[in-house]
Design a protein around this motif. Sequence first.
Motif, mmCIF file in Angstrom:
data_model
loop_
_atom_site.group_PDB
_atom_site.id
_atom_site.type_symbol
_atom_site.label_atom_id
_atom_site.label_comp_id
_atom_site.label_asym_id
_atom_site.label_seq_id
_atom_site.Cartn_x
_atom_site.Cartn_y
_atom_site.Cartn_z
ATOM 1 N N GLU A 141 -28.128 11.532 87.793
ATOM 2 C CA GLU A 141 -26.899 12.352 88.291
ATOM 3 C C GLU A 141 -26.887 13.621 88.206
ATOM 4 O OE1 GLU A 141 -23.881 10.229 86.057
ATOM 5 O OE2 GLU A 141 -23.485 8.432 87.525
ATOM 6 N N LYS A 142 -27.461 14.108 87.354
ATOM 7 C CA LYS A 142 -27.633 15.723 87.343
ATOM 8 C C LYS A 142 -28.757 16.188 87.757
ATOM 9 C CE LYS A 142 -25.161 16.010 82.926
ATOM 10 N NZ LYS A 142 -25.133 16.314 81.454
ATOM 11 N N ASP A 143 -29.794 15.415 88.367
ATOM 12 C CA ASP A 143 -31.100 15.838 88.908
ATOM 13 C C ASP A 143 -31.720 16.533 87.934
ATOM 14 O OD1 ASP A 143 -33.093 15.363 90.768
ATOM 15 O OD2 ASP A 143 -32.264 16.904 92.022
ATOM 16 N N ALA A 144 -31.709 16.141 86.587
ATOM 17 C CA ALA A 144 -32.211 16.982 85.575
ATOM 18 C C ALA A 144 -33.565 16.904 85.355
ATOM 19 C CB ALA A 144 -31.588 16.703 84.292
ATOM 20 N N VAL A 145 -34.412 16.216 85.857
ATOM 21 C CA VAL A 145 -36.125 16.032 85.880
ATOM 22 C C VAL A 145 -36.605 15.948 87.051
ATOM 23 C CG1 VAL A 145 -37.880 14.737 84.950
ATOM 24 C CG2 VAL A 145 -35.487 14.656 83.697
ATOM 25 N N ASP A 146 -37.186 16.838 87.470
ATOM 26 C CA ASP A 146 -37.941 17.015 88.774
ATOM 27 C C ASP A 146 -38.567 15.678 89.047
ATOM 28 O OD1 ASP A 146 -37.016 19.717 89.355
ATOM 29 O OD2 ASP A 146 -38.672 20.575 88.533
ATOM 30 N N GLY A 147 -38.445 14.895 90.294
ATOM 31 C CA GLY A 147 -39.286 13.953 90.546
ATOM 32 C C GLY A 147 -38.759 12.655 90.013
ATOM 33 N N LEU A 148 -37.678 12.452 89.360
ATOM 34 C CA LEU A 148 -37.254 11.168 88.613
ATOM 35 C C LEU A 148 -36.290 10.585 89.595
ATOM 36 C CD1 LEU A 148 -36.795 9.572 86.074
ATOM 37 C CD2 LEU A 148 -34.695 10.686 85.488
ATOM 38 N N LYS A 149 -35.723 11.094 90.390
ATOM 39 C CA LYS A 149 -35.004 10.381 91.362
ATOM 40 C C LYS A 149 -36.034 9.741 92.597
ATOM 41 C CE LYS A 149 -30.452 12.737 91.954
ATOM 42 N NZ LYS A 149 -29.545 13.308 93.008
ATOM 43 N N GLU A 150 -36.948 10.482 92.817
ATOM 44 C CA GLU A 150 -37.811 9.697 93.871
ATOM 45 C C GLU A 150 -38.663 8.569 93.049
ATOM 46 O OE1 GLU A 150 -37.540 13.190 93.201
ATOM 47 O OE2 GLU A 150 -36.763 13.697 95.145
ATOM 48 N N TYR A 151 -39.026 8.942 91.751
ATOM 49 C CA TYR A 151 -39.721 7.966 91.102
ATOM 50 C C TYR A 151 -39.061 6.643 90.914
ATOM 51 C CZ TYR A 151 -42.346 5.415 87.748
ATOM 52 O OH TYR A 151 -42.917 4.473 86.739
ATOM 53 N N THR A 152 -37.799 6.742 90.715
ATOM 54 C CA THR A 152 -37.020 5.573 90.287
ATOM 55 C C THR A 152 -36.578 4.756 91.644
ATOM 56 O OG1 THR A 152 -35.850 6.896 88.594
ATOM 57 C CG2 THR A 152 -34.697 5.023 89.450
ATOM 58 N N GLY B 192 -30.668 3.798 78.878
ATOM 59 C CA GLY B 192 -30.058 3.404 80.762
ATOM 60 C C GLY B 192 -29.081 4.573 80.787
ATOM 61 N N ALA B 193 -27.922 4.926 79.715
ATOM 62 C CA ALA B 193 -27.117 5.688 80.145
ATOM 63 C C ALA B 193 -27.639 7.135 80.219
ATOM 64 C CB ALA B 193 -25.843 5.656 78.811
ATOM 65 N N PHE B 194 -28.563 7.495 79.224
ATOM 66 C CA PHE B 194 -29.541 8.808 79.342
ATOM 67 C C PHE B 194 -30.192 9.089 80.631
ATOM 68 C CE2 PHE B 194 -33.453 10.925 78.641
ATOM 69 C CZ PHE B 194 -32.962 12.145 78.218
ATOM 70 N N LEU B 195 -30.730 8.061 80.926
ATOM 71 C CA LEU B 195 -31.399 7.923 82.209
ATOM 72 C C LEU B 195 -30.536 8.104 83.448
ATOM 73 C CD1 LEU B 195 -34.407 5.556 81.671
ATOM 74 C CD2 LEU B 195 -34.457 8.116 81.693
ATOM 75 N N VAL B 196 -29.407 7.382 83.508
ATOM 76 C CA VAL B 196 -28.457 7.721 84.396
ATOM 77 C C VAL B 196 -27.800 8.939 84.685
ATOM 78 C CG1 VAL B 196 -26.070 6.892 85.270
ATOM 79 C CG2 VAL B 196 -27.735 5.117 84.625
ATOM 80 N N ASP B 197 -27.566 9.760 83.344
ATOM 81 C CA ASP B 197 -27.208 10.882 83.159
ATOM 82 C C ASP B 197 -27.969 11.950 83.825
ATOM 83 O OD1 ASP B 197 -25.133 12.916 82.191
ATOM 84 O OD2 ASP B 197 -26.790 13.658 81.092
ATOM 85 N N ALA B 198 -29.373 11.681 83.622
ATOM 86 C CA ALA B 198 -30.368 12.384 83.979
ATOM 87 C C ALA B 198 -30.679 12.579 85.629
ATOM 88 C CB ALA B 198 -31.878 12.413 83.487
#
Length: 87
Positions: free
Chosen positions: A49-60, A41-47
């Motif tokens: 927050e940093k918008d490190a993975v394209d589409g992850l925010k939208e998918y979430t 969960g911490a790893f994913l929150v970091d990703a």
Amino acid sequence: MSLLDGSDLKEQQKINDFELKINREKQKLDKKLTRKKILLGAFLVDALEKDAVDGLKEYTADNLLGFLTRQGDKDLMADLVKELRIN
């Protein structure tokens, strides 16, 4: 008191000791699994927050509330979903 009672008590004590050991090992395993979930969960929150993975925010934002089953959990995460949609 029967002559056989002493042996039965020793066997029951062995069983009790094994059950106690099993329960301790189960607790250790549960703690490990919980820690893994927290770290993931911490790893994913970091990703996120940093918008490190394209589409992850939208998918979430699109799928998190549908994944949750408890209304209290959905209520808890609603602000996060709104924040993800804004940013």
